[in-house]
Design an enzyme around this catalytic site. Structure first.
Site, PDB file in Angstrom:
ATOM      1  CB  ILE A 141      -0.948   0.150   1.132  1.00 50.37           C
ATOM      2  CG1 ILE A 141      -0.217   0.259   2.729  1.00 50.37           C
ATOM      3  CG2 ILE A 141      -2.071  -0.899   1.329  1.00 50.37           C
ATOM      4  CD1 ILE A 141      -1.660   0.139   3.604  1.00 50.37           C
ATOM      5  CG  ASP A 142       0.157   4.307  -2.764  1.00 47.03           C
ATOM      6  OD1 ASP A 142       0.649   3.709  -3.799  1.00 47.03           O
ATOM      7  OD2 ASP A 142      -0.874   4.929  -3.190  1.00 47.03           O
ATOM      8  CE  LYS A 143       5.894   8.910   1.421  1.00 52.97           C
ATOM      9  NZ  LYS A 143       5.252  10.030   1.887  1.00 52.97           N
ATOM     10  CB  THR A 145      -2.169   4.408   1.947  1.00 56.40           C
ATOM     11  OG1 THR A 145      -2.388   5.071   0.456  1.00 56.40           O
ATOM     12  CG2 THR A 145      -3.700   3.304   2.331  1.00 56.40           C
ATOM     13  NE  ARG A 244      -3.315   8.514  -4.429  1.00 56.32           N
ATOM     14  CZ  ARG A 244      -1.465   8.727  -4.571  1.00 56.32           C
ATOM     15  NH1 ARG A 244      -0.836   7.667  -3.458  1.00 56.32           N
ATOM     16  NH2 ARG A 244      -1.122  10.159  -4.179  1.00 56.32           N
TER      17      ARG A 244
END
Length: 310
Positions: A141-143, A145, A244
């Site tokens: 998962i993104d930094k 998130t 997103r």
């Protein structure tokens, strides 16, 4: 000290059409594919003067420059960083990743990632399939998130979980705040998602070569005075930046998302307001389906209060 080498793909080369990482093994058979994937991720391999990804396809006339780092440059060390463990058994760990934590080492983040913390907590009890820079990591998962992330302790479990993800058997439920008022209580966004040809840092909907992406959403609360909506999302696919991209694509970017939004963050969210709140999977040890919940982060509660008051 880095050793620089140049390779030029000539006419009738057997490497034309091959992936970059696979072609490099052809030049250096003593090296592994994981080794080249790691140095490619580090930006140490360029084609015609531009860093490329492992899946770049070789073309005739390509000039490939490879910087071979010293072995210590590839060494990922354990770090005593606290981890919030939501679930653990003999095969997997589910962690609650905090905001502003990168999942695995990358340029600018070599000693403060989730992988560094996992190496300290689990030591050698991590799967090896994704190489020395991604031990145990089967999805990301993104930094910015937060929320639930599965980590695999061994290669057998890694293959099982990876297969479930590929077959869309893993349930992933996200919570997030978006700009604007979503009129429908429920909806579905289906498109392809691929690399944005105008900005390589971004993904985009319906671009050439994109892959199918499906997001189902439900409205939880509308904040009319602040023109914002609190929502849940369930993914049928897991593309990079999927939620997103989809929400920005329909004109409702996630609050705090500086990459896909308008660059303003009036609530000081420091990144998109998105949380992976639930993950469900078939447990490798006994084939039983389980779901793990990640509690909402405190900043979600603060944001809700602000949106209700104003």
């Amino acid at each position: 000290m880095q050793n620089k080498e140049l390779k030029i793909i000539k006419e009738n080369s057997k490497f034309i059409g091959e992936r970059l990482d696979k072609a490099l093994i052809g030049f250096y058979p003593e090296k592994s594919r994981n080794f080249f994937q790691n140095i490619i991720d580090l930006g140490n391999v360029s084609v015609n003067g531009t860093p490329k990804k492992s899946n770049y396809r070789i073309r005739e006339g390509d000039e490939i420059i490879i910087f071979f780092p010293e072995e210590k440059d590839l060494e990922i060390l354990p770090a005593d960083i606290p981890i919030d463990i939501l679930y653990e058994d003999c095969d997997v760990v589910v962690v609650n990743k905090p905001k502003n934590m990168v999942v695995h080492p990358a340029p600018g983040h070599f000693d403060d990632t989730l992988v560094n913390a996992l190496l300290y907590y689990l030591k050698d009890d991590l799967s090896t399939i994704n190489g020395v820079r991604r031990p145990g990591i089967v999805h990301r998962i993104d930094k910015d998130t937060t929320g639930a992330l599965i980590v695999c302790k061994n290669d057998k479990a890694h293959n099982i979980i990876a297969s479930q993800i590929k077959d869309h058997q893993v349930k992933r439920k996200y919570f997030g705040f978006v700009k604007g008022i979503i009129k429908e209580d429920d909806g579905r966004i289906e498109s392809t998602i691929g690399r944005n040809p105008k900005n390589r840092l971004k993904m985009a909907m319906n671009v050439p070569g994109g892959k199918i992406a499906i997001t189902n959403y439900h409205v939880e609360e509308r904040f009319f005075s602040q023109n914002a909506t609190y929502m849940t999302f369930e993914l049928q696919t897991g593309r990079t930046h999927q939620i997103r991209v989809h929400m920005a694509g329909i004109g409702h970017p996630l609050m705090g998302d500086l990459l896909y939004g308008n660059g303003k963050d009036p609530y000081h969210l420091e990144g998109q307001a998105l949380h992976a709140g639930k993950i469900g999977f078939i447990r490798p040890s006994d084939g039983k389906y389980i779901e793990v919940d990640a509690p909402l982060p405190k900043y979600f509660e603060r944001l809700s209060e602000l949106l209700r008051k104003e």
